[in-house]
Design a protein around this motif. Structure first.
Motif, PDB file in Angstrom:
ATOM      1  N   LEU A   1     -13.984  -9.080  14.720  1.00 42.87           N
ATOM      2  CA  LEU A   1     -14.792  -8.027  15.339  1.00 42.87           C
ATOM      3  C   LEU A   1     -14.579  -6.690  14.630  1.00 42.87           C
ATOM      4  O   LEU A   1     -15.531  -5.946  14.376  1.00 42.87           O
ATOM      5  N   ILE A   2     -13.346  -6.395  14.272  1.00 40.90           N
ATOM      6  CA  ILE A   2     -13.056  -5.123  13.596  1.00 40.90           C
ATOM      7  C   ILE A   2     -13.632  -5.103  12.182  1.00 40.90           C
ATOM      8  O   ILE A   2     -14.275  -4.134  11.766  1.00 40.90           O
ATOM      9  N   CYS A   3     -13.423  -6.175  11.428  1.00 46.74           N
ATOM     10  CA  CYS A   3     -13.880  -6.197  10.034  1.00 46.74           C
ATOM     11  C   CYS A   3     -15.393  -6.312   9.925  1.00 46.74           C
ATOM     12  O   CYS A   3     -15.980  -5.856   8.930  1.00 46.74           O
ATOM     13  N   ASP A   4     -16.038  -6.889  10.928  1.00 45.99           N
ATOM     14  CA  ASP A   4     -17.509  -6.947  10.932  1.00 45.99           C
ATOM     15  C   ASP A   4     -18.139  -5.620  11.327  1.00 45.99           C
ATOM     16  O   ASP A   4     -19.360  -5.441  11.159  1.00 45.99           O
ATOM     17  N   ASN A   5     -17.328  -4.707  11.874  1.00 45.92           N
ATOM     18  CA  ASN A   5     -17.827  -3.407  12.335  1.00 45.92           C
ATOM     19  C   ASN A   5     -16.906  -2.296  11.836  1.00 45.92           C
ATOM     20  O   ASN A   5     -16.267  -1.593  12.636  1.00 45.92           O
ATOM     21  N   MET A  11      -3.855  -8.875  11.228  1.00 43.64           N
ATOM     22  CA  MET A  11      -3.739  -8.156   9.951  1.00 43.64           C
ATOM     23  C   MET A  11      -3.364  -9.087   8.811  1.00 43.64           C
ATOM     24  O   MET A  11      -3.801  -8.893   7.664  1.00 43.64           O
ATOM     25  N   GLN A  12      -2.558 -10.104   9.106  1.00 42.78           N
ATOM     26  CA  GLN A  12      -2.215 -11.077   8.075  1.00 42.78           C
ATOM     27  C   GLN A  12      -3.436 -11.873   7.640  1.00 42.78           C
ATOM     28  O   GLN A  12      -3.613 -12.171   6.458  1.00 42.78           O
ATOM     29  N   ARG A  13      -4.280 -12.233   8.584  1.00 42.47           N
ATOM     30  CA  ARG A  13      -5.439 -13.077   8.287  1.00 42.47           C
ATOM     31  C   ARG A  13      -6.636 -12.287   7.770  1.00 42.47           C
ATOM     32  O   ARG A  13      -7.494 -12.835   7.067  1.00 42.47           O
ATOM     33  N   ALA A  52      -6.775  -3.162   8.562  1.00 39.43           N
ATOM     34  CA  ALA A  52      -6.098  -1.866   8.722  1.00 39.43           C
ATOM     35  C   ALA A  52      -7.001  -0.709   8.337  1.00 39.43           C
ATOM     36  O   ALA A  52      -6.966   0.354   8.972  1.00 39.43           O
ATOM     37  N   GLU A  53      -7.816  -0.903   7.313  1.00 46.31           N
ATOM     38  CA  GLU A  53      -8.720   0.182   6.906  1.00 46.31           C
ATOM     39  C   GLU A  53     -10.046   0.130   7.642  1.00 46.31           C
ATOM     40  O   GLU A  53     -10.788   1.114   7.659  1.00 46.31           O
ATOM     41  N   GLY A 112      -0.716   1.000   7.487  1.00 48.19           N
ATOM     42  CA  GLY A 112      -1.617   1.997   6.915  1.00 48.19           C
ATOM     43  C   GLY A 112      -2.792   2.338   7.811  1.00 48.19           C
ATOM     44  O   GLY A 112      -3.581   3.231   7.490  1.00 48.19           O
ATOM     45  N   ALA A 113      -2.933   1.644   8.950  1.00 48.45           N
ATOM     46  CA  ALA A 113      -3.996   1.966   9.900  1.00 48.45           C
ATOM     47  C   ALA A 113      -3.718   3.314  10.571  1.00 48.45           C
ATOM     48  O   ALA A 113      -2.567   3.773  10.620  1.00 48.45           O
TER      49      ALA A 113
END
Length: 328
Positions: free
Chosen positions: A123-127, A146-148, A153-154, A191-192
């Protein structure tokens, strides 16, 4: 409207289990400024399957279809057995289980399909830049996500964490960081953009029975849930912690997202002890410049915004206003 994920370990209705996660979820649901898009559960205050039941039960009462995805059943490395023995049995040791005798147990409802770490990361990486992650339990699910998903983080707008304790005389470590120190270390150093809400500030909060009556005066399934599940916990807290009410740790996180004037903060360098021994899981912080630097690497620890002072009157007002906007 701020889009959020809540990763949590709720115990509302469970004898001896803290209720602040459920109050935080309820405040988010009652607040038009927040769009709660995903709830994930982690082993912490309660086992993750119990937390899932609590969250699903609340959403079912409200007729909401927000996904509840179950997560990690134990920490990355920390042995869960000593923690579970204390967290699950302390109500019996206190002899106060009867406080919950009239509280309905959450329905035994299954989690939604999937695994929490994947649901969070996707959900985070898609948005990118759109999702704020509210992490109010141990950070196992967040670390696994975060590992997957290395871009997480960014991609996350911000992670607001309830965890850590720095300068309370009767705590060396807290439950959230203590249950999974490796996960906390990984997230702190990811780094987030991070805001930390430690016990040093959440123990400045207080909710009394009188406050609860006032806050939940509106006739609504959400306020019924809050009132019915917090009443026994407040009585339990009064008897076991010798307070006038109970702390509402996690609710402060949501309130701060709604109005940052409710608490003030300072940027610190923060880290957590991973070595075996009594201080394993202990968080520490400092501000620069250090007066003594011998043996300390430059920029040791992660740069984190840490809340340190709360206006409890304003906190209760934020909750009251949100609940009083509800209609029967």
């Amino acid at each position: 409207m701020k889009r959020i994920i809540i990763d949590c370990d709720p115990g509302n209705g469970i004898a001896g289990a803290n209720t602040d996660d459920g109050l935080a979820i309820a405040l988010a649901l009652a607040s038009p400024a927040l769009s709660l898009e995903l709830i994930t559960t982690v082993a912490g205050n309660t086992p993750c399957e119990v937390g899932t039941r609590v969250a699903k039960d609340l959403l079912t009462r409200l007729g909401l279809a927000i996904p509840v995805v179950q997560g990690a059943p134990q920490a990355l490395q920390e042995d869960p057995a000593p923690w579970r023995e204390v967290l699950d049995e302390r109500v019996n040791a206190s002899g106060l289980r009867a406080l919950w005798q009239d509280v309905p147990q959450p329905a035994d409802l299954p989690a939604d399909a999937g695994e929490a770490a994947d649901a969070i990361g996707k959900l985070i990486c898609d948005n990118p830049g759109e999702i704020t992650l509210v992490a109010i339990g141990p950070l196992t699910n967040v670390a696994l996500a975060m590992q997957r998903y290395p871009a997480m983080a960014e991609s996350v707008a911000e992670i607001v964490i309830m965890g850590g304790v720095f300068a309370l005389d009767d705590y060396i470590k807290d439950t959230n960081f203590g249950l999974d120190p490796e996960a906390a270390h990984q997230v702190l150093h990811s780094g987030a953009t991070l805001t930390l809400v430690p016990m040093d500030v959440t123990t400045q909060t207080l909710l009394t029975q009188q406050d609860l009556t006032r806050l939940t005066a509106v006739d609504h399934p959400l306020t019924h849930f809050v009132r019915d599940t917090l009443r026994p916990w407040i009585d339990y807290s009064i008897q076991t912690r010798h307070l006038a009410g109970c702390w509402i740790h996690d609710a402060l996180v949501i309130a701060w997202l709604l109005n940052q004037r409710v608490a003030s903060g300072i940027d610190y360098r923060v880290d957590i002890e991973l070595r075996a021994g009594p201080t394993r899981g202990k968080s520490w912080r400092y501000r620069q410049p250090l007066r003594v630097t011998t043996g300390i690497p430059a920029n040791c620890g992660a740069l984190v915004h840490v809340l340190h002072r709360v206006d409890n009157t304003q906190l209760l007002s934020i909750i009251e206003q949100a609940f009083h906007r509800l209609t029967a």
